[in-house]
Scaffold this motif. Structure first.
Motif, PDB file in Angstrom:
ATOM      1  N   ILE A 185      39.452  39.034  45.039  1.00  9.97           N
ATOM      2  CA  ILE A 185      39.163  38.018  44.034  1.00  9.97           C
ATOM      3  C   ILE A 185      39.706  36.630  44.392  1.00  9.97           C
ATOM      4  N   GLN A 186      40.676  36.578  45.281  1.00 11.26           N
ATOM      5  CA  GLN A 186      41.349  35.320  45.573  1.00 11.26           C
ATOM      6  C   GLN A 186      40.385  34.308  46.198  1.00 11.26           C
ATOM      7  N   GLY A 187      40.329  33.132  45.575  1.00  9.02           N
ATOM      8  CA  GLY A 187      39.543  32.034  46.126  1.00  9.02           C
ATOM      9  C   GLY A 187      38.082  32.036  45.742  1.00  9.02           C
ATOM     10  N   MET A 188      37.616  33.038  44.970  1.00  8.24           N
ATOM     11  CA  MET A 188      36.209  33.044  44.560  1.00  8.24           C
ATOM     12  C   MET A 188      35.984  31.930  43.541  1.00  8.24           C
ATOM     13  N   ILE A 189      34.789  31.390  43.507  1.00 11.73           N
ATOM     14  CA  ILE A 189      34.474  30.252  42.645  1.00 11.73           C
ATOM     15  C   ILE A 189      33.709  30.738  41.418  1.00 11.73           C
ATOM     16  N   ILE A 190      34.240  30.436  40.229  1.00  8.38           N
ATOM     17  CA  ILE A 190      33.590  30.798  38.973  1.00  8.38           C
ATOM     18  C   ILE A 190      33.612  29.586  38.049  1.00  8.38           C
ATOM     19  N   ASP A 191      32.881  29.696  36.913  1.00  6.89           N
ATOM     20  CA  ASP A 191      32.977  28.621  35.927  1.00  6.89           C
ATOM     21  C   ASP A 191      33.856  29.078  34.760  1.00  6.89           C
ATOM     22  N   SER A 192      34.100  28.181  33.840  1.00  9.03           N
ATOM     23  CA  SER A 192      35.057  28.461  32.758  1.00  9.03           C
ATOM     24  C   SER A 192      34.579  29.598  31.855  1.00  9.03           C
ATOM     25  N   PHE A 193      33.267  29.790  31.713  1.00 10.62           N
ATOM     26  CA  PHE A 193      32.753  30.832  30.845  1.00 10.62           C
ATOM     27  C   PHE A 193      32.951  32.229  31.436  1.00 10.62           C
ATOM     28  N   GLN A 194      33.136  32.290  32.732  1.00  9.85           N
ATOM     29  CA  GLN A 194      33.357  33.581  33.387  1.00  9.85           C
ATOM     30  C   GLN A 194      34.821  33.973  33.441  1.00  9.85           C
ATOM     31  N   SER A 195      35.677  33.064  33.054  1.00 11.45           N
ATOM     32  CA  SER A 195      37.120  33.292  33.219  1.00 11.45           C
ATOM     33  C   SER A 195      37.608  34.498  32.423  1.00 11.45           C
ATOM     34  N   MET A 196      37.011  34.772  31.256  1.00  9.28           N
ATOM     35  CA  MET A 196      37.461  35.913  30.461  1.00  9.28           C
ATOM     36  C   MET A 196      37.187  37.222  31.195  1.00  9.28           C
ATOM     37  N   ASP A 197      36.044  37.312  31.881  1.00  8.88           N
ATOM     38  CA  ASP A 197      35.745  38.526  32.642  1.00  8.88           C
ATOM     39  C   ASP A 197      36.760  38.727  33.759  1.00  8.88           C
ATOM     40  N   ILE A 198      37.086  37.657  34.452  1.00 11.33           N
ATOM     41  CA  ILE A 198      37.979  37.756  35.607  1.00 11.33           C
ATOM     42  C   ILE A 198      39.420  37.969  35.170  1.00 11.33           C
ATOM     43  N   VAL A 199      39.859  37.234  34.162  1.00  8.93           N
ATOM     44  CA  VAL A 199      41.234  37.371  33.696  1.00  8.93           C
ATOM     45  C   VAL A 199      41.475  38.777  33.155  1.00  8.93           C
ATOM     46  N   GLY A 200      40.478  39.345  32.508  1.00 10.13           N
ATOM     47  CA  GLY A 200      40.615  40.712  32.008  1.00 10.13           C
ATOM     48  C   GLY A 200      40.855  41.710  33.118  1.00 10.13           C
ATOM     49  N   ILE A 201      40.248  41.476  34.267  1.00  7.86           N
ATOM     50  CA  ILE A 201      40.449  42.351  35.426  1.00  7.86           C
ATOM     51  C   ILE A 201      41.906  42.331  35.865  1.00  7.86           C
ATOM     52  N   LEU A 202      42.545  41.187  35.718  1.00  3.02           N
ATOM     53  CA  LEU A 202      43.938  41.028  36.144  1.00  3.02           C
ATOM     54  C   LEU A 202      44.932  41.558  35.102  1.00  3.02           C
ATOM     55  N   GLY A 203      44.394  42.079  34.005  1.00  5.72           N
ATOM     56  CA  GLY A 203      45.268  42.658  32.996  1.00  5.72           C
ATOM     57  C   GLY A 203      45.804  41.678  31.973  1.00  5.72           C
ATOM     58  N   VAL A 204      45.269  40.459  31.974  1.00  4.36           N
ATOM     59  CA  VAL A 204      45.703  39.436  31.017  1.00  4.36           C
ATOM     60  C   VAL A 204      44.824  39.523  29.774  1.00  4.36           C
ATOM     61  N   LYS A 205      45.440  39.420  28.587  1.00  3.41           N
ATOM     62  CA  LYS A 205      44.697  39.479  27.327  1.00  3.41           C
ATOM     63  C   LYS A 205      44.677  38.103  26.674  1.00  3.41           C
ATOM     64  N   PHE A 206      43.515  37.762  26.072  1.00  2.00           N
ATOM     65  CA  PHE A 206      43.399  36.521  25.314  1.00  2.00           C
ATOM     66  C   PHE A 206      43.803  36.771  23.867  1.00  2.00           C
ATOM     67  N   LYS A 207      44.557  35.822  23.315  1.00  5.83           N
ATOM     68  CA  LYS A 207      44.942  35.906  21.925  1.00  5.83           C
ATOM     69  C   LYS A 207      43.878  35.230  21.081  1.00  5.83           C
ATOM     70  N   GLU A 208      43.377  35.953  20.084  1.00  4.30           N
ATOM     71  CA  GLU A 208      42.332  35.396  19.221  1.00  4.30           C
ATOM     72  C   GLU A 208      42.937  34.600  18.092  1.00  4.30           C
TER      73      GLU A 208
END
Length: 208
Positions: A185-208
């Motif tokens: 995953i390191q260095g791949m290029i994504i946009d801000s709308f995809q960040s939730m998919d990627i961050v979830g893979i890393l085990g990080v949770k978003f607070k609603e």
């Protein structure tokens, strides 16, 4: 990105029924489907065009593809493992379950195609453009990518492992549910709308 296109000149019509007569296929165009089972093996398609061909009844074994265009073809479940695939175009094709394990793919274009479950494990892929295609549940395992461009590609639930994605742009692609390791995953290029998919893979949770 610019890739080398298939070099095809002066093709003549050929019938796949007569495949057993040939050791190599050069400068042919195939437009007629067949209704019986045939086997084509130990050969190279060079400077050939396939239009509207359903390969369901055609078993391919040990086939190399050089300067070939597939248009509106069904290649589902065909195996091109450990083969050379060079300057090949797939346009509006059905390629479900196709296998390119340990193959060398160079100057390849895939457009408007259904490519679910393709297996690129241990393949070497260079100068590749994939446009507006469905690659759901595709496998990239220890795949070597060099100069690859993805435009509007659906990678939903695909598996990517030990495959370096640095500087590859996925910003127009769908990444929902992909399975990917940290090294890939390191260095791949994504946009801000995809960040939730990627961050979830890393085990990080978003607070609603």
């Amino acid at each position: 990105m610019k890739i080398n296109k298939p070099k095809i000149l002066n093709t003549i019509d050929y019938n796949l029924y007569d495949a057993y007569l040939e050791d190599n296929f050069n400068n042919y165009i195939f437009t007629k489907n067949i209704d019986k089972n045939i086997e084509i093996k130990n050969t190279t398609f060079d400077s050939c065009i396939f239009k509207d061909i359903d390969f369901t009844n055609i078993e391919l074994k040990d086939i190399d593809l050089i300067d070939v265009i597939f248009e509106n073809c069904d290649l589902s479940n065909k195996k091109f493992d450990n083969k050379l695939i060079d300057r090949v175009k797939f346009i509006n094709c059905k390629m479900i379950g196709v296998s390119f394990i340990e193959s060398s793919l160079k100057d390849i274009e895939i457009s408007d195609s259904m490519c679910k479950y393709i297996n690129f494990s241990n393949a070497k892929m260079s100068n590749i453009i994939i446009n507006n295609s469905d690659l759901c549940e595709t496998t990239f395992l220890e795949t070597k990518l060099n100069k690859v461009e993805f435009n509007d590609v659906n990678f939903t639930e695909s598996e990517i492992n030990n495959t370096k994605l640095r500087d590859i742009d996925f910003s127009t692609c769908k990444l929902t549910g992909i399975m990917i390791d940290f090294n890939s995953i390191q260095g791949m290029i994504i946009d801000s709308f995809q960040s939730m998919d990627i961050v979830g893979i890393l085990g990080v949770k978003f607070k609603e």
